[in-house]
Every structure is written in structure tokens, then in C-alpha cells.
Enzyme design. Structure first.
Site, short mmCIF file in Angstrom:
data_model
loop_
_atom_site.label_atom_id
_atom_site.label_comp_id
_atom_site.label_asym_id
_atom_site.label_seq_id
_atom_site.Cartn_x
_atom_site.Cartn_y
_atom_site.Cartn_z
N LYS A 125 33.63 33.28 85.25
CA LYS A 125 34.36 34.45 85.75
C LYS A 125 35.31 33.97 86.84
CE LYS A 125 34.34 38.90 84.92
NZ LYS A 125 33.87 39.63 83.73
N ASP A 165 39.77 41.65 83.31
CA ASP A 165 38.65 42.43 83.84
C ASP A 165 39.34 43.50 84.71
OD1 ASP A 165 35.47 42.17 84.03
OD2 ASP A 165 36.14 42.77 86.01
N SER A 377 37.14 38.84 72.19
CA SER A 377 37.81 37.67 72.76
C SER A 377 37.41 36.41 71.97
CB SER A 377 37.42 37.48 74.22
OG SER A 377 38.20 38.29 75.07
#
Ligand code: GLU
Length: 445
Positions: A125, A165, A377
């Protein structure tokens, strides 16, 4: 269990001031107790110690120039948590609340979520404390270009593939991709969520919201029920919330709330037709507050409260971490809510989750419920590798199959370890076993 308590203590000590990360690790370790009891080799191989420590953490300066000609400095992050089953994969979050603890919690969750999809993706992330609200297009572009000018050296189609995100949608992915391509002089599948004319997958924008509803349908089916005729409350109305409403409507459900950090609006007739068209652009294009929806359609705006006080059959938090507290959970249960599904990442506080489980509410954890986004994805990566593009129907039917499988794997894992219908533990266990076995097979690395 002494081993788990001891490891948790070490995690807290080693990562001070990161409560979201502690919360995410605690939930997983707690779920794994019966697994470790049955298979002590997960202790002796050091798999758990290794799993709670990111493989690599990158923190960097992001300088850019705003429209007033002033220099602004933000902080950029990428936490590459685990690459046991595939290249690092996970989104980028641009929001002022971002700091290393948030990125670590999200990266940690991503390991298990990605494993659950059945596709070969590791966990990562990233993001920045940059606030996209109120910024011009030019400012967003210059920020994204500066961000990737540093990040490019750590990512790549076979190394680490970021995506969106909160605060990062198609526009931001475009600016990031353009600058990356310019630096490395190669057209590659380095990011997902790309536009469909330049390597993106059809159905990627819809994937998280649609996937969440496919999962909810599976949860209800396990009790012989369905979404048809159900009243649904949600919070966020960005990419996840809007497409979730679209799919819920198609399934015969009715979504009656949206909200933001300031309050919520209740639309008893349900958000559909031209109202949904209006909502689709509200955040994703204009980054406008939820109150604009109330104003536009003459509805009541409830200031300072959350939508969880509105009676519903199904509650689906779609905004951000820790948006459902114990008091909200109590209100939902008292009002007859039968199913709660986490479409955002870790939106329910730990005591709220425990309360739902205690009360026998159908509870779908984020790692399972919102895995549809990263699953598509993964399908975008496959299409990029093939230099080919599937139709919308092809991608959507694969997404549906993946969500069904995630539900099956999570509920079977829960049953196998005597945990009944606890999908929180089931999802953690199913995701963990896949990654842990890959780590064991690859030796101590
Ligand atoms: N940010 C999304 C998530 O939380 C998507 C990540 C991705 O597509 O890589 O799973």
C-alpha cells in the site's frame, strides 16, 4: 495463547504510535490461534514474525508547486509488505490523515485480501498526506508527477503494481502512468485502474462496489435469503459507494443513505435514476460534500450524525477505517439490521465487530467483501501481460466467480476450525494459509 500475546506485544513495542496497524494485526493474530495450535510449524518457521514486518518501507519527499507559485512539500509512502505469492500489489491513498501507520495497516490487510482472490498478487500500500480536495487539475497533475518521479524506481509490472484508493481515481492514475512511462521509456502494466484506451480493464471502476454486492448476495443466500426488497444504508459515495448502489438497485435492493464526515442524508425513496447519475459525479468528479445531494433533491440533511442510526436490513460502510463504533453497532442491531458488510477497509472498530458476531448478525469482513477491486486489478494485469482486453461481461463474470469463491473459502475455513459462520476468522485463516505455505516453501527470506 501465550505465543500470540507475546508477538502482539512485540508488534506494539516495535511500531509505536500506530494504533490502526496494531488493530489490523491483532484481529488477524487472534483469528489464527486455532491454526497455530493445530500446526505449530507456523511458529517454528518464523512465518508469523516475518509476516508482521514489511519487506520494505519507503518514505520520501514530494515537493511540488501550487497555482499561487508556492512550493509545497508532502510526504510519500510505499510499504511493500509481502511478495510471497506475487508482485506487490495495492492502492495509493491521498488523504491528509495518511501517515505510516495507516499505510502499514492497509498494506497488511492487502496481503490476505489479495491471497483470497486466488490471483498471484503480494501485498502493498502507499500514498501521501496530500489533500486533493480543492486542488486544481494542474496542481493534481504536478503533485502526481512529483510523487512518481521518486516512486518509479521501486515499482514495475513484475515488482510492484500500485492502483487507486481514497483520493486516487482514474485521473490521478493517468498522471502517474504518464510520468512513469516518460521516465522509463516503456509502455507497461505498472499501474492498474488505467483508462480503457491505454491498458485499463473494463469493469475496474465498478469492481469494488459490484464485488461487495455479489458477496452480500452470497452471505444472504447462505441463510436462504437475497438482496431483493432489502433496505440498505451506506456511508461513502465515492467509487465504491456509487457502483455499489448501481448493483444493489439491479438486485432489487434500495439504498437510502449516504454520508460524509459532517453528517448524512436520508433518501427514503432510494437513490436511483437521475439521483444516482447526480451522485456518480458528486465526489468522483467534483469532490463535493454529501450535503449537496440533500440540497439538490430537497432532502433532509442530518448534521453531525452517522447513517447507522437509520433502520435498515443491510448496512454497508463504504467510507474509511473505524467509521462504525460500538454504539453504532448497537443501534443497527436494535433497529433489526440482519447483515453488515465492510466495503471500506477496516470500517468497523474491533468492539463493533465482536458485538455483531455475538449477536449472530451476518458479518462480512473487508478483506473478503471489498476484494473485488483488487481482483479486477489482477485481471487487468493478466490482460496487460497478454496484450489483450476482455469484454465487460467477461470481466464481470470472472469477478462474480471470484467473489463466490472468496465466500466459499472463508466459510469453509471457519467451519474447518470449529468457528461456525465467523467469516472474519475464516477470511483471515484462508488468506493466511496460502501466504504462509508459500513463505515456508521459499525458505527464510
Ligand atoms: N485500494 C483497493 C483496495 O483496497 C484496490 C487495490 C488495487 O486495485 O491494487 O483493495
Amino acid at each position: 495463547m501465550a505465543y500470540v500475546n507475546d508477538l502482539m506485544e512485540r508488534v506494539v513495542k516495535r511500531n509505536p504510535g500506530e494504533p490502526e496497524f496494531h488493530q489490523a494485526v491483532h484481529e488477524v493474530l487472534e483469528s489464527l490461534e486455532p491454526v497455530i495450535q493445530r500446526h505449530p510449524d507456523y511458529i517454528t518457521s518464523g512465518v508469523l514474525e516475518r509476516m508482521v514486518e514489511p519487506e520494505r518501507q519507503i518514505i520520501f519527499r514530494v515537493p511540488w508547486v501550487n497555482d499561487a507559485g508556492e512550493v509545497v512539500v508532502n510526504r510519500g509512502f510505499r510499504v511493500q509488505f509481502n511478495s510471497a505469492i506475487g508482485p506487490y500489489k495495492g492502492g495509493l491513498r491521498f488523504h491528509p490523515s495518511v501517515y505510516i501507520g495507516i499505510i502499514k495497516f492497509l498494506g497488511f490487510e492487502q496481503i490476505f485480501k489479495n491471497a483470497l482472490t486466488g490471483l498471484p498478487m503480494g501485498g502493498a500500500k502507499g500514498g501521501s498526506d496530500f489533500d486533493p480536495r480543492g486542488k486544481s487539475d494542474g496542481e493534481i497533475m504536478r503533485f502526481c508527477q512529483s510523487f512518481v518521479t521518486e516512486l518509479y524506481r521501486y515499482i514495475g509490472p513484475d515488482t510492484d503494481v500500485p492502483a487507486g484508493d481514497i483520493g486516487v481515481g482514474g485521473r490521478e492514475i493517468g498522471y502517474l502512468f504518464g510520468q512513469y512511462k516518460r521516465i522509463v521509456n516503456a509502455f507497461s502494466g505498472v499501474l492498474t485502474g488505467k483508462g480503457t484506451t491505454w491498458g485499463g480493464s473494463l469493469a475496474r471502476p465498478e469492481a469494488t462496489g459490484y464485488g461487495a454486492m455479489y458477496f452480500v448476495e452470497e452471505m444472504l443466500a447462505s441463510r436462504g435469503d437475497s438482496v431483493q426488497g432489502k433496505t440498505i444504508t451506506i456511508s461513502g459515495y465515492g467509487n465504491v459507494g456509487t457502483y455499489l448502489i448501481e448493483k444493489a438497485n439491479q438486485m432489487g435492493g434500495k439504498v437510502v443513505t449516504i454520508g460524509d464526515e459532517y453528517g448524512y442524508v436520508r433518501d427514503p425513496e432510494g437513490i436511483k435514476g437521475e439521483k444516482l447519475d447526480f451522485l456518480m459525479d458528486l465526489w468522483c468528479v467534483y469532490r463535493r460534500p454529501a450535503q449537496d445531494y440533500a440540497r439538490e433533491f430537497g432532502l433532509e440533511w442530518v448534521e453531525g450524525c452517522s447513517p447507522w442510526e437509520v433502520p435498515c436490513d443491510i448496512a454497508i460502510p463504504t467510507a474509511t477505517q473505524n467509521e462504525v463504533a460500538l454504539a453504532d453497532a448497537q443501534k443497527l442491531v436494535a433497529n433489526g439490521c440482519l447483515c453488515v458488510a465492510e466495503a471500506a477497509n477496516m470500517p468497523c472498530m474491533a468492539d463493533a465487530v465482536n458485538y455483531f458476531l455475538e449477536k449472530g448478525i451476518l458479518f462480512g469482513p473487508a478483506k473478503a467483501v471489498n476484494a473485488g477491486g483488487v481482483a479486477v486489478s489482477g485481471l487487468e494485469m493478466s490482460q496487460n501481460s497478454m496484450r489483450y482486453a476482455w469484454t465487460f461481461e467477461e470481466v464481470d463474470s470472472r469477478l462474480k466467480g471470484i467473489m463466490k469463491e472468496i465466500h466459499r473459502k472463508s466459510s469453509e475455513a471457519a467451519k474447518e476450525y470449529g468457528l461456525g459462520n465467523n467469516l472474519v476468522a475464516g477470511a483471515n485463516i484462508a488468506g493466511f494459509l496460502k501466504v504462509a505455505d508459500a513463505m515456508k516453501a521459499q525458505g527464510v527470506v
